[in-house]
Design a protein around this motif. Sequence first.
Motif: not given
Lengths: 734, 52
Positions: A48-50, A53-54, A73
Motif C-alpha cells: 500500500h505504500c512507497a 514498493i521498494t 500499486l
Amino acid sequence: MSATFEQDEMRMQASACPACVAAPSAERLAAAAAPKDARLMLSLPTAHCAVCITDVERELARHPQVRSARVNLTLKRVSVDAEPGVEAADLVARLARIGYEAHELDPDVLSATDADKRGRDILMRIGISGFAMMNIMLLSVAVWSGAEAATRDLFHWISAAIALPTVVFAGQPFFASAWASLKGGRLGMDVPISLAIILASSISVYETAHSGHHAYFDAAVMLTFFLLIGRYLDYRTRAVARSAAEELAALEVPRAQLLRDGAEVTVPVGELVPGDLIRIRPGARVPADGEVIEGSSELDRALLTGESLPVWAGPGSVLSTGEVNLTGPLTLRVTAAGRASSLHRMADLVAAAESAKNRYTSLAERMAAFYSPFVHLTAFASFLGWLQISGGDVRLAVNIAAAVLIITCPCALGLAVPAVVTSASGKLFRKGMLVKDGTALERLAEVDTVLFDKTGTLTMGAPEPQNLANLAPADLAIAAALAEASAHPLALALAVAARAMGVQPAKMSDLREVPGYGIEGLWQGQRVRLGRADWVGAVPGEMTATHLQIGALAPVSIAFADRLRPGAEAAVAGFLASGKAVHLVSGDTSGAVSELAQRLGIAHWHAGCLPAEKAALVADLAAKGAMVLMVGDGLNDTAALAAAHVSISPASALDAARTASDIVLLGSDLAPVADAVRVAVQARRRIKQNFAISLIYNVVAVPIAILGFATPLAAALAMSLSSVTVSLNSLRLK
Amino acid sequence: MDALVYLIPTSLALGGIGLAAFVWSLRHRQYEDPKGDAERILNPEWDDHPKP
C-alpha cells in the motif's frame, strides 16, 4: 447502452464463462507447458505504500535469476521478468520472509493489456474532442458576441477545419454501434446521436459556405465529448470489475501430479486423458473425475454438494472434480477429464441458465427504446411542418430539424446511467463488494426474495468444537495431543480450540495417522484413538463429531458446529427487517440446516438439495413472480446463482461460482450484502431522477427548437447544463 | 482585426502542444499505475543520480 458495448460484454462473458475458467483452454495450457522465459505475475494484497514498493522490488531483484521486477500499486501486483526455471513459489516464499503476502497469478488469464487498449482508445478520443471543443468554443463565443460578415465566416471555417476531423475520429464508437444496431433492425440510442452529430456537421458546413448565421460545430463536438465521457465511465466500471474478477480466477493455476512410469510429473490439468494415473496429495483439489486405486483418505465435498461432513474414500471410491482430499495421499485412475468431467457438466448447466439471464433489458435500454423513435419523429415532424409553413424552404426546414435533433440528443441520457453506476459501484467497492455486471445494481434493486446457501456462505465452512468444557481435563489433554498430529479439518479445529483454552497436550508416543479413519497413539501404555465413530466403537450421531477412545473405556464424542460467517446474522436480520422473504437452501443434512435456520430466524429452509434442485427452486420462485437474490459459494450453487435474478458470492467461493454471480463479496464479512440492496435501490432512484432531469430540459428546449428560435448558443447551454446537473446528481449517492 | 492572423494560430498551436503532450503520455502508458507513481516520488533511491 449501445450495441458495441453489448457485443463487448457478450465477448467478455464468453471468455470469462465458468467453463473456460474451470477447465482452461487448450492453447493456454500448451503455452504453460512450453519452456520459456519466466514472466511471472504475483498478487500483493497487502502492498500500500512507497516502502512496500521498494521492499518488494529490492527483495525480488536480489534473486540471482530475476532480471527485473516492477510493482503496480494500483492493481496491487508485481510483474517479474526472470530467466527460465524460476518458480513463483520461490518468489512467494522470499516475499513471505520479509513480511509480504503474495499469491501466484496465472498471467494468461489476465488480459490486462488487451482491456487496457480499449480504455486508452476511448481516452484518446476524449482528449482530442476536448481539445477541439475548447478551441471551437473560443471561436463560437466570438461569433455569439457579435462577430459579423467576413470575420464570422472565417471563424466558422476555422471551426469546421477543427471539428470535421475530430468528429470523424472521435465519433467512431457511436457510428459503429449505430450502424450495428441499424443492421440488427433496432433503433438504439446511438442512432439519434450519430444522426445529430452528422447532420449538425454537414448543415454547418453548408451554412458556412453560404455565409449563414448559425453553425453548430461546437454542438457536434460537445455532444461527442460529453457522450464519450459517459462511454468511458461505463467502460471503467466494467474494466475494474473484470480485472479484479480475472485476478480471482488467475489465483488458481491448474496443475496435476501425473504418475508416469512410477515417477511423479507435474502437468497442466488439460493434458490428462482417461486412464492416466494421478497422485492427489492431502490438501489438494481433485483435478479430474476418477476411481481410487490406492490409498485411503477423507474428502471434503462441501463445494460440490454442500455436505459439511468429510466423506471417507478408499480403493473403489469414485471421485469428482473439485473435491478436496484431506488426510492421506490417493492414487486415482482418471475416468473423465476436462470437457467430460463432472465439473464441466455443471458448467454447461450454468451456461444455459446464464443465457436466460442475458435477456434482461436495462433501464437505459428501455429508455432508449421509447426515446429514440420520439426524437426521430419530432425532428422529422418539424422538418415537414416548416417545409409546409415556409412554402418549400428546404434550407430553413433542415436547419430547424437539425436544431431539434441536437437539442433532443440524449447527452444527459448518455451520462445518466454510467455516472450513477460508477458512483454506486465505487461506493460498494469501498464496502468490500465488487459489482461485475453493469445491470446488476438495477436487478438488485428489484429483489424481494433472498436465498442463502449454508456451508461456506452463511457459515465459514470451518467447524468448531462445541462441548470441550464437558470433557475431563485429562481427556482434553490427550485429545489435543492427538489432534496436533493431524491435518484433518476437525483435528485442526480441535487443536486450535485446545490451544486457545490453554490446554497442555499430553505426552504421547507412537503417533500414527490412519488415513480416512483417525489418529492413534500410545499414552501411558494405553492405546488412544481420535477419529471416526465406527473406528473407535462409538455410535454415530446426527451432528458432526469426532470421537476419543482411551484404552478400553467407552468413547467420548466431541461435537462440532460450523461457525457463522461474521455479519451473517446482521445480513439476514437486515433482509427480514426490510420485508424480504429469506430462504435457506443447502445440500447438507436436515439437522444441520434446521438448526442454523432457527438460529438466524429463517422460516423457510430446504435441506439435502442437489444442484439441479437448487436451480429448480430458484426457477420455481421466479415463476411465482419473485425476484430472487441468490447468495452462494459452492459449485452446487452455480446453477442457482446463474438462474437467479441477481446473485452474490463470497471471494472464498470456487471460481465457477464467482464467475456465475453478478457481485463478489471481497471481505469475509456478510453484512454489506443487506447494505448493497439499499445502495442499489438508491442508485435506481438516482438513475430515474437523472432521466427526469434530462426530460425536463427537453420539455423546455424542444418547443423552442421546434418554433425555430433555437440558436447554437441555446443548444450549447441546454446540453452542458443538463450534463452537469446529471453528473452532480449522481455524486449525491450516499 | 489584423491581430487575429497571429492570435488564432497561436492559440491553436498552444492547444496543440497540450494535446500532443496528452497523446504522448497516453501512448507511453503514463496512466498505468497512478497510485504507484504517486508513492514512488517519495522513494529517495534515485535522488542523487538517475536510474541507469
